[in-house]
Design a protein around this motif. Sequence first.
Motif, PDB file in Angstrom:
ATOM      1  N   TYR A 130       0.760  -1.342   0.049  1.00  0.00           N
ATOM      2  CA  TYR A 130       0.123  -0.148  -0.156  1.00  0.00           C
ATOM      3  C   TYR A 130       0.860   1.257   0.075  1.00  0.00           C
ATOM      4  CZ  TYR A 130      -3.806  -3.051   1.299  1.00  0.00           C
ATOM      5  OH  TYR A 130      -4.994  -4.135   1.252  1.00  0.00           O
ATOM      6  N   VAL A 131       2.175   1.118   0.681  1.00  0.00           N
ATOM      7  CA  VAL A 131       2.999   2.437   0.710  1.00  0.00           C
ATOM      8  C   VAL A 131       4.131   2.528  -0.424  1.00  0.00           C
ATOM      9  CG1 VAL A 131       4.190   3.646   2.113  1.00  0.00           C
ATOM     10  CG2 VAL A 131       2.556   2.477   3.325  1.00  0.00           C
ATOM     11  N   LEU A 152      -1.917   8.288   2.846  1.00  0.00           N
ATOM     12  CA  LEU A 152      -3.521   7.969   3.148  1.00  0.00           C
ATOM     13  C   LEU A 152      -3.792   6.508   2.916  1.00  0.00           C
ATOM     14  CD1 LEU A 152      -6.477   9.100   3.629  1.00  0.00           C
ATOM     15  CD2 LEU A 152      -6.615   9.609   1.283  1.00  0.00           C
ATOM     16  N   ASN A 153      -3.002   5.738   1.835  1.00  0.00           N
ATOM     17  CA  ASN A 153      -3.534   4.476   1.378  1.00  0.00           C
ATOM     18  C   ASN A 153      -2.994   3.527   2.418  1.00  0.00           C
ATOM     19  OD1 ASN A 153      -4.538   2.724  -0.726  1.00  0.00           O
ATOM     20  ND2 ASN A 153      -2.722   2.321  -1.262  1.00  0.00           N
ATOM     21  N   GLY A 154      -1.804   3.869   2.966  1.00  0.00           N
ATOM     22  CA  GLY A 154      -1.357   2.766   3.984  1.00  0.00           C
ATOM     23  C   GLY A 154      -2.038   3.202   5.422  1.00  0.00           C
ATOM     24  N   TYR A 155      -2.435   4.384   5.708  1.00  0.00           N
ATOM     25  CA  TYR A 155      -2.927   4.621   7.017  1.00  0.00           C
ATOM     26  C   TYR A 155      -4.408   3.956   6.837  1.00  0.00           C
ATOM     27  CZ  TYR A 155      -4.443   7.802  11.019  1.00  0.00           C
ATOM     28  OH  TYR A 155      -4.798   8.022  12.238  1.00  0.00           O
ATOM     29  N   SER A 156      -5.061   3.938   5.770  1.00  0.00           N
ATOM     30  CA  SER A 156      -6.461   3.312   5.551  1.00  0.00           C
ATOM     31  C   SER A 156      -6.405   1.914   5.716  1.00  0.00           C
ATOM     32  CB  SER A 156      -6.890   3.748   4.340  1.00  0.00           C
ATOM     33  OG  SER A 156      -8.157   2.951   3.815  1.00  0.00           O
ATOM     34  N   ALA A 157      -5.113   1.271   5.072  1.00  0.00           N
ATOM     35  CA  ALA A 157      -5.096  -0.041   5.277  1.00  0.00           C
ATOM     36  C   ALA A 157      -4.734  -0.622   6.550  1.00  0.00           C
ATOM     37  CB  ALA A 157      -3.749  -0.523   4.598  1.00  0.00           C
ATOM     38  N   ILE A 158      -3.904   0.264   7.495  1.00  0.00           N
ATOM     39  CA  ILE A 158      -3.742  -0.141   8.707  1.00  0.00           C
ATOM     40  C   ILE A 158      -4.987  -0.167   9.651  1.00  0.00           C
ATOM     41  CG2 ILE A 158      -2.719   0.617  10.895  1.00  0.00           C
ATOM     42  CD1 ILE A 158      -0.294   2.016   9.132  1.00  0.00           C
ATOM     43  N   VAL A 159      -5.905   0.939   9.530  1.00  0.00           N
ATOM     44  CA  VAL A 159      -7.028   0.958  10.040  1.00  0.00           C
ATOM     45  C   VAL A 159      -7.958  -0.091   9.617  1.00  0.00           C
ATOM     46  CG1 VAL A 159      -9.352   2.382  10.247  1.00  0.00           C
ATOM     47  CG2 VAL A 159      -6.880   3.469  10.180  1.00  0.00           C
TER      48      VAL A 159
END
Length: 211
Positions: A130-131, A152-159
């Motif tokens: 994702y990052v 944003l993509n990495g943050y969203s995937a973590i969530v």
Amino acid sequence: MKNLKNLKIGVIFSLLFFLSQNLFAGNFILSDDNLIDPRAKSKINEIGSEVKSKLGTNVYIYAKESLGLNEDTSRKEKFDIIKNLEKEIIPALEKPYILLSMSVEDMYVNLLFSDNLEEVVDKDDILNGYVIPLLASKDKNTLLAKVSASMLNGYSAIVDSLSENKEIKIESNAEIGNQGKVSSTIWRVFMYTLIVTSLILYTYAVLRKKK
């Protein structure tokens, strides 16, 4: 070396002051060097607030264009300095936490966890799926666009991983999460196709030579 150590100490104190101010303000983006679009910042903080409220976990981003390390510093020494800087950041974070950190010029990305959260979130999957693909993409997009999209993509995937683990939906992340998975899947399919095509062409060239 003395100048490098002085630089490191100065950076650490600046970081701790900056972090304390931002944590007090409830900002989940600790630093971004203006590399993240304001709309992406707003969305990240919206998601972060809902995650903290519903899941009790703090998900932070620390993004820098450069850490100001000397160009002559070896890769190993750079890595050691960055790891030490991360260790200085951690005490200022509210537990439980996940920290997505990156430095563009130093070509560095990492995920740090507390309270065994590494068992919930797959570090390699987040960074490699994702990052990094968005940061490393060779296209006409600006650095601002790439960093904004990757964070944003990495943050969203973590969530997504956190919410799935506790089976609690994060409304503010629903649309972003689905888009992130789609973009990641497209990237992986593209890479696999490229590899397979290369192997086929290589095999064809070898067989043709033998003839």
